[in-house]
Design a protein around this motif. Sequence first.
Motif, short mmCIF file in Angstrom:
data_model
loop_
_atom_site.label_atom_id
_atom_site.label_comp_id
_atom_site.label_asym_id
_atom_site.label_seq_id
_atom_site.Cartn_x
_atom_site.Cartn_y
_atom_site.Cartn_z
N MET A 48 0.93 -1.56 0.08
CA MET A 48 -0.20 -0.14 0.08
C MET A 48 0.77 1.48 0.01
O MET A 48 2.21 1.45 0.42
CB MET A 48 -1.12 -0.54 1.26
N LEU A 49 0.35 2.25 -1.07
CA LEU A 49 1.09 3.41 -1.17
C LEU A 49 1.43 3.91 -0.08
O LEU A 49 -0.74 4.91 0.24
CB LEU A 49 1.25 3.92 -2.09
N ARG A 50 1.90 4.90 0.80
CA ARG A 50 1.36 5.87 1.56
C ARG A 50 2.21 7.35 1.70
O ARG A 50 3.25 7.22 1.03
CB ARG A 50 1.22 5.80 3.33
N ARG A 51 1.75 8.65 2.09
CA ARG A 51 2.76 10.09 1.72
C ARG A 51 2.41 10.00 3.66
O ARG A 51 2.58 9.57 4.27
CB ARG A 51 2.42 10.88 1.59
N PHE B 179 4.39 9.75 -2.90
CA PHE B 179 3.89 8.37 -2.06
C PHE B 179 4.83 7.39 -2.24
O PHE B 179 5.69 7.60 -3.21
CB PHE B 179 2.51 8.19 -3.08
N ALA B 180 4.88 6.17 -1.77
CA ALA B 180 5.71 5.41 -1.26
C ALA B 180 5.05 4.32 -0.58
O ALA B 180 4.15 4.87 0.18
CB ALA B 180 6.95 6.06 -0.47
N GLU B 181 5.93 3.06 -0.65
CA GLU B 181 5.32 1.93 0.25
C GLU B 181 5.74 2.65 2.07
O GLU B 181 5.15 1.89 2.48
CB GLU B 181 6.49 0.71 -0.24
N HIS B 182 6.76 2.95 2.50
CA HIS B 182 7.17 3.18 3.25
C HIS B 182 7.03 4.65 3.59
O HIS B 182 8.23 5.06 3.11
CB HIS B 182 8.16 2.91 4.02
N SER B 183 6.34 4.63 4.21
CA SER B 183 6.14 6.99 4.47
C SER B 183 7.49 7.12 5.47
O SER B 183 7.33 6.41 5.95
CB SER B 183 5.47 7.17 4.70
#
Length: 140
Positions: free
Chosen positions: A1-4, A12-16
């Motif tokens: 899941m992508l998060r920012r 957005f990145a996989e590890h925010s």
Amino acid sequence: MLRRPAGSNGRFAEHSDLPTSEEVEHPRASRSKAKKKSSAPKISAKSASQAAVDFERERKQREAQRRRELAEEAKKRERRDRAVAKAQAAFDKAQREHDVPAGDIEAERDAVEKRAQDEEARWQKEKTKLTDALRRTRNE
């Protein structure tokens, strides 16, 4: 899941990642982008004059069209009113023509009804008379 990063417009990145200290201290400063100042397009006097003429011509055309539509509606209403008046006149004439024979029939019906009542009264009188005579004859 992508998060920012929380509270930011970062990628957005996989590890925010956590927000930077600058983003925490001045959140609006880091987000602000250079806004383009849009200016109104330059309109020449000739094109403005032409636009005014075109607008006026279209306004006159709309008014003329509206007048034509109103005149057409008035004509339709007048035709409809004439047709209604004609139909009403025909109905009234037919009603008058019907009332004469219907009145005659009603008068005849009343006369027949009176004759029937008179005949019934005559019969009752005669029946009573004959019944009495029959009873007297049997009793003798």
